[in-house]
Design an enzyme around this catalytic site. Structure first.
Site, PDB file in Angstrom:
ATOM      1  N   LYS A  85       0.824  -1.200   0.000  1.00 55.17           N
ATOM      2  CA  LYS A  85       0.000   0.000   0.000  1.00 55.17           C
ATOM      3  C   LYS A  85       0.863   1.257   0.000  1.00 55.17           C
ATOM      4  O   LYS A  85       1.914   1.298   0.653  1.00 55.17           O
ATOM      5  CB  LYS A  85      -0.903  -0.025   1.232  1.00 55.17           C
ATOM      6  CG  LYS A  85      -1.913   1.105   1.344  1.00 55.17           C
ATOM      7  CD  LYS A  85      -2.779   0.887   2.589  1.00 55.17           C
ATOM      8  CE  LYS A  85      -3.791   1.994   2.797  1.00 55.17           C
ATOM      9  NZ  LYS A  85      -4.633   1.739   3.996  1.00 55.17           N
ATOM     10  N   SER A 160      -9.222   2.695   3.048  1.00 54.42           N
ATOM     11  CA  SER A 160      -8.214   3.323   2.221  1.00 54.42           C
ATOM     12  C   SER A 160      -7.343   2.341   1.456  1.00 54.42           C
ATOM     13  O   SER A 160      -6.567   2.731   0.573  1.00 54.42           O
ATOM     14  CB  SER A 160      -7.338   4.223   3.087  1.00 54.42           C
ATOM     15  OG  SER A 160      -6.647   3.486   4.080  1.00 54.42           O
ATOM     16  N   SER A 184     -10.146   0.016   7.112  1.00 53.77           N
ATOM     17  CA  SER A 184      -9.482   0.196   5.816  1.00 53.77           C
ATOM     18  C   SER A 184      -8.924  -1.083   5.205  1.00 53.77           C
ATOM     19  O   SER A 184      -8.468  -1.072   4.061  1.00 53.77           O
ATOM     20  CB  SER A 184      -8.356   1.227   5.934  1.00 53.77           C
ATOM     21  OG  SER A 184      -8.887   2.525   6.038  1.00 53.77           O
TER      22      SER A 184
END
Length: 464
Positions: A85, A160, A184
């Site tokens: 990520k 996210s 997330s």
């Protein structure tokens, strides 16, 4: 095995295939990089593709494999492609945090979880898209293409960790690292039909930096199978010197937990999240179908849910402080994050919110004195469309966010482990799912139960 089947095979299967010379690390890397080049323009899951680095490592690993006679002692995921990520630094690679002004920002160190992933033999394909500074539950940072759900490109993959989930769902990596500070990991897993684990606070290190938000956030895995997620959690887990929170190592691996035979568990469930009310009918049905299945397995089922009253305000204070903690100047932020930055409270108010959250967290954890696990919806209602909230004011957007993700943040507050699991598809062809929450430190129980559900009701893999 054809190329599509190989791309959607599990990370553990790929590791076994590499050891048996059915496929080489180079062939796998080239397969995924070709798919990324051909398909990711539709999905927008990657911000940075590490083509040269991935090919160089894959060549080196393929050569090493040809030379070694002791393949069983290779790292467990030798040659298996993974994504990281874009909130998580990888040394020598761009890290944007979803901020266009940071497109030239090159990380100078590996995050602790990245170092563990590299040591396990994974080959990092690139950095996946994130909501800007990880603050939102959809992945549409200003200045970047929106990330889309591979099951239906009109819809969000969540956030996210939306890029991570979309990449796994679309067969653009074997498995992914994500992070969860309010849902997330679990939200994107729900949106994209994946397994996502939010570990117990202290299970996964924040090294070498600190914890910015009083323990609400943690790294964790996103995968297509329970066993893959468990195995990546094994890789990620463990204390690193100086961690502010830590747990003893489990007695056996999380991968082994997927094969544990469970006794009859005390299972609570709810389709109501106070103070916001009932979840949508499709999300209710996912919970009801799951607890009916658990009843068939012999588990003891009872309605019930912790009391979340009073949590929204203190949690919001802590969550939105992450924008200020990023240190990114206001002019570089998108409007929603500038608004959150302006709402940042004083140090005294922040500490008061932390204390209030901890009092409520005690109440939440206390609920589990009478239950082993809790089955809840992951979100209050299904996936939103890409851009659906783009024209709302920040105040309106915040209220939408609070209502959508409400089942997730309580367990960031309490630090308990939770696993998101897909259960089926809705009328739009989009995934549905649930989350299962356990006692502190009880990831093994969640993994064993999720594996039991998965074996009885396998979830289809998208042919993207």
């Amino acid at each position: 095995m054809n190329s599509v089947d190989l791309a959607f095979s599990s990370a553990l299967e790929q590791a076994r295939s590499i050891r048996s010379s059915e496929v080489s690390p180079l062939e796998l890397a080239e397969l995924y990089l070709e798919r990324i080049g051909r398909l990711d323009a539709q999905v927008g899951s990657y911000v940075t593709v590490m083509t040269e680095e991935a090919i160089a490592l894959a060549k080196s690993q393929t050569e090493q494999l040809a030379r070694t006679s002791d393949r069983e002692n290779l790292p467990p995921f030798f040659g298996v492609p993974i994504s990281i990520k874009d909130l998580t630094p990888v040394a020598g690679v761009r890290c944007t945090y979803g901020v266009p002004a940071l497109l030239s920002n090159i990380a100078t160190y590996d995050d602790g979880v990245v170092a563990k992933i590299k040591a396990a033999g994974f080959n990092i394909l690139g950095k996946t898209a994130t909501a800007q500074v990880g603050s939102l539950p959809y992945t549409e940072p200003e200045g970047f293409p929106p990330t889309r759900n591979p099951w239906n490109l009109d819809y969000t993959p969540g956030g996210s960790s939306g890029g991570a989930a979309a990449a796994v769902a679309a067969g653009l990596c074997a498995i992914a690292q994500g992070s969860d500070g309010g849902g997330s990991i679990r939200g994107p897993a729900f949106c994209c039909g994946l397994v996502g684990i939010k570990p117990t606070r202290g299970r996964v290190s924040h090294a070498p930096v600190g914890d910015y938000q009083s323990g609400i956030s943690t790294n964790g895995p996103l995968a297509r199978t329970v066993r893959d997620a468990a195995a990546l959690l094994d890789v990620m887990s463990g204390y690193i010197t100086g961690d502010p929170y830590w747990l003893p190592n489990p007695e056996s691996s999380f991968l082994e937990a997927a094969d544990h035979k469970l006794g009859n568990l005390r299972v609570a469930f709810s389709t109501t999240i106070a103070p916001l009310g009932e979840v949508s009918s499709s999300c209710q049905q996912a919970v009801i179908d799951t607890v009916n299945l658990l009843s068939e397995f012999g588990h003891n089922i009872e309605p019930g849910c912790p009391d979340f009253a009073g949590l929204i305000e203190p949690f919001s204070v802590i969550w939105q402080s992450g924008v200020a903690a990023s240190g990114i100047p206001a002019p570089a932020l998108e409007p929603m994050n500038r608004w959150l930055l302006d709402r940042t409270r004083s140090a005294g108010e922040y500490l008061g919110a932390v204390s209030q959250m901890q009092v409520i967290a005690r109440r939440i954890v206390g609920f589990f004195d009478n239950f082993d696990v809790l089955v809840l919806p992951t979100y209050m209602y299904p996936q939103i469309r890409v851009g659906e909230w783009a024209n709302l004011t920040p105040e309106e957007t915040l209220q939408k966010i609070i209502h959508w993700i409400a089942p997730c943040p309580p367990f960031n507050a309490s630090g308990q482990p939770a696993i998101a699991l897909p259960t089926g598809l809705d009328t739009n062809g989009l995934p549905l799912g649930i989350q299962i929450i356990g006692k502190p430190g009880a990831e093994a129980t969640l993994i064993a139960l999720a594996a039991q559900i998965e074996a009885a009701k396998p979830f289809p893999i998208l042919d993207f």
